[in-house]
Design an enzyme around this catalytic site. Sequence first.
Site, PDB file in Angstrom:
ATOM      1  CG  ASP B  60      20.886  28.445 -11.868  1.00 31.77           C
ATOM      2  OD1 ASP B  60      20.053  27.824 -12.532  1.00 31.77           O
ATOM      3  OD2 ASP B  60      20.749  28.713 -10.663  1.00 31.77           O
ATOM      4  CB  SER B  61      18.068  28.375 -16.391  1.00 29.14           C
ATOM      5  OG  SER B  61      17.248  28.177 -15.250  1.00 29.14           O
ATOM      6  N   GLY B  63      16.103  30.368 -13.417  1.00 29.68           N
ATOM      7  CA  GLY B  63      14.772  29.951 -12.959  1.00 29.68           C
ATOM      8  C   GLY B  63      14.645  30.034 -11.446  1.00 29.68           C
ATOM      9  CG  ASP B 114      14.169  25.102 -13.577  1.00 28.93           C
ATOM     10  OD1 ASP B 114      14.605  26.280 -13.668  1.00 28.93           O
ATOM     11  OD2 ASP B 114      14.500  24.344 -12.656  1.00 28.93           O
ATOM     12  CD  GLN B 162      12.064  21.996 -10.761  1.00 27.59           C
ATOM     13  OE1 GLN B 162      11.588  21.723  -9.659  1.00 27.59           O
ATOM     14  NE2 GLN B 162      13.147  22.764 -10.902  1.00 27.59           N
ATOM     15  N   GLY B 189      14.746  21.658  -7.838  1.00 29.00           N
ATOM     16  CA  GLY B 189      13.606  21.755  -6.937  1.00 29.00           C
ATOM     17  C   GLY B 189      13.784  21.012  -5.627  1.00 29.00           C
ATOM     18  CG  ASP B 239      25.010  24.622  -7.570  1.00 30.30           C
ATOM     19  OD1 ASP B 239      24.180  23.768  -7.939  1.00 30.30           O
ATOM     20  OD2 ASP B 239      24.673  25.683  -7.006  1.00 30.30           O
ATOM     21  CB  CYS B 277      43.904  20.835   5.431  1.00 31.64           C
ATOM     22  SG  CYS B 277      43.384  21.804   3.999  1.00 31.64           S
ATOM     23  CB  CYS B 279      44.139  24.616   1.782  1.00 37.96           C
ATOM     24  SG  CYS B 279      43.722  25.404   3.346  1.00 37.96           S
ATOM     25  CB  CYS B 282      45.562  24.124   6.629  1.00 43.82           C
ATOM     26  SG  CYS B 282      43.801  24.111   7.009  1.00 43.82           S
ATOM     27  CG  HIS B 308      40.009  25.149   5.150  1.00 46.47           C
ATOM     28  ND1 HIS B 308      40.957  24.160   5.250  1.00 46.47           N
ATOM     29  CD2 HIS B 308      38.889  24.650   5.739  1.00 46.47           C
ATOM     30  CE1 HIS B 308      40.452  23.112   5.872  1.00 46.47           C
ATOM     31  NE2 HIS B 308      39.197  23.380   6.195  1.00 46.47           N
TER      32      HIS B 308
END
Lengths: 357, 357
Positions: B60-61, B63, B114, B162, B189, B239, B277, B279, B282, B308
């Site tokens: 990430d920048s 911002g 930004d 933006q 944004g 993300d 699941c 994982c 689980c 999980h």
Amino acid sequence: MPVGTQATVKTLSPDELEQIGAQIILGNTYHLYLRPGQELINQAGGLHQFMNWQRPILTDSGGYQVFSLADLNKVKIEGVRFQSHLDGSYHFFSPESVVEIQRKLGSDIMMVLDECTTYPCTLDQAIESNRITLDWAKRSLNEYLNSEPLYGHDQTLFAIVQGSTYEEVRRQSAAALVEMDFPGYAVGGLSVGEPKQAMFEMTKICTEILPGKKPRYLMGVGKPEDLVEAIGLGIDMFDCVMPTRNGRKGTVFTRNGSLVVKNASHKDDFSPIDPECQCYACQNFTRAYLRHLFKAEEILGMRLASLHNLYFYLELMKQARKAILDDRYSSWKKEFLEQYFSNASDIIEDNNTKNDS
Amino acid sequence: MPVGTQATVKTLSPDELEQIGAQIILGNTYHLYLRPGQELINQAGGLHQFMNWQRPILTDSGGYQVFSLADLNKVKIEGVRFQSHLDGSYHFFSPESVVEIQRKLGSDIMMVLDECTTYPCTLDQAIESNRITLDWAKRSLNEYLNSEPLYGHDQTLFAIVQGSTYEEVRRQSAAALVEMDFPGYAVGGLSVGEPKQAMFEMTKICTEILPGKKPRYLMGVGKPEDLVEAIGLGIDMFDCVMPTRNGRKGTVFTRNGSLVVKNASHKDDFSPIDPECQCYACQNFTRAYLRHLFKAEEILGMRLASLHNLYFYLELMKQARKAILDDRYSSWKKEFLEQYFSNASDIIEDNNTKNDS
């Protein structure tokens, strides 16, 4: 034995413990009795099932915790009444109920309820406390012999030698317990503030009496140098929170002594904790990264330091075992201690080595 | 992308992230710049080396963090002056310096600086902010084209659209950035307090303009149902801190909705979080055990719930990808949402989905 106070070795998964070669872990009856309770663990199919740990478990009897953590404990010959450190509720442990709880936990090695004297205590207190502890040991053995394991695997029961730092009381305690013919023995009531020399003297007195063919366990000890010394006196088993607790605070052990990895001196140190160590932390991460994790209060730092420290302790025990089999324990011990103290090692934060919380 | 704010995805090791199939993780330039600093990471050989993560990283920048976490930020056309949330020290980010920092971090995908508008903002504020953001994007691209990667692997640069919730500003922003021909685009944004409908409307406006052959990334979103909706609008990358942050608080996601595993209702529930699941959590542990870990404040609980939840999100993305390839995305989405909302799902604690701290 890595310490898993509350059905988990703090920060680590059972998989990781297996990978570093932990053969057995310790659980605390006092903590598990209070939360989540032995009934819930019984419903889960026992402690192994509950926490998904298939290798052996030893459970402490809760004696030490009742006397150190709980409030307003009151000892009578029947047992000990205490208040929970969690919510102040009243509870009662007897030698029989503590075996019953451990039957429900399903630990492989159960411990008898004992009365831990504080340090220092008078000779009279030590004698009286030992009298109660021996009576409780006999009742524990009866309860053990008259009850059955619940989960299809055997459970055994170890007695605990008390007697503070009084040689004669230690001897009487050990001899009386040997007479009762327990499957294994622990040396308790040490590492509670007494001088180091007294700890080793008392250990020696006990191991001279306790049969060498049965496991001998020194409870709550200790630093690497203490383990190495006690093995020389005939001790076979240990439990200690030091590797995990100190790890969580950013202190790590190496064969050249311990160091505080979060110290500024490691800011741009791109070497591993210990270049010769084969653990996941040392194989993959630098001191600089670990320091960053501790400064940023990231949990991965506590995980990696705990993992490394347990690996270090388990490796130390492997080497000690090999040295014994090779009949060169004394020279190995000398070499280890010389290297371990070759640098000025950082100060270990505290000496309360029981209860990993 | 699992969020690794401070050079670690909270509570998890790089090995675990690889095992659950994470292809890329996110780091935060703002956080890493303040601690441990890009110079130290440069000395370590870049962020991949520093944190021992060999797969791609997007940074990430900074911002968003400058406008949400830092104090007294002051935007000029040259850049933004701000005070560290850690120690109050003064710093200055320009479009150029942020690319330079990310060159030193060595992330595979860098983001332009930004200006994030707060929600709500006026049309005039949105226009002015967009003007600055477009100017900064052009300067970032110049800096990118006139600098070199430091660690022998390529780095790419994404622009950020933006325009708050103003359709026309969003259109102008997206069109101008497409004109500049960036390798990839993010929609920024959003997920900052606007109604859900506005978020999707703005996303749709952007994806209609941003080229479908380039990656399109919706920043900081979101809940499983939001991801599924946004994929339908053409988004390729996300993300979000929700899987890890909610996991640390004891909320876990299942295909039947989310649940608070530390609630009393799971006290004696010996089923896994999600029986289907695959994982590690689980496959090996029960809800009752997880609840115990959360009640006892044991770190393993946070680890297992985080693991999980990330596994759940990554699986969801795999299924979405497959449904697209099978040309049945709409029906798959409908099925997923019906099952996900079939039970009254527990309330998610908060909607601040950026910065995993």
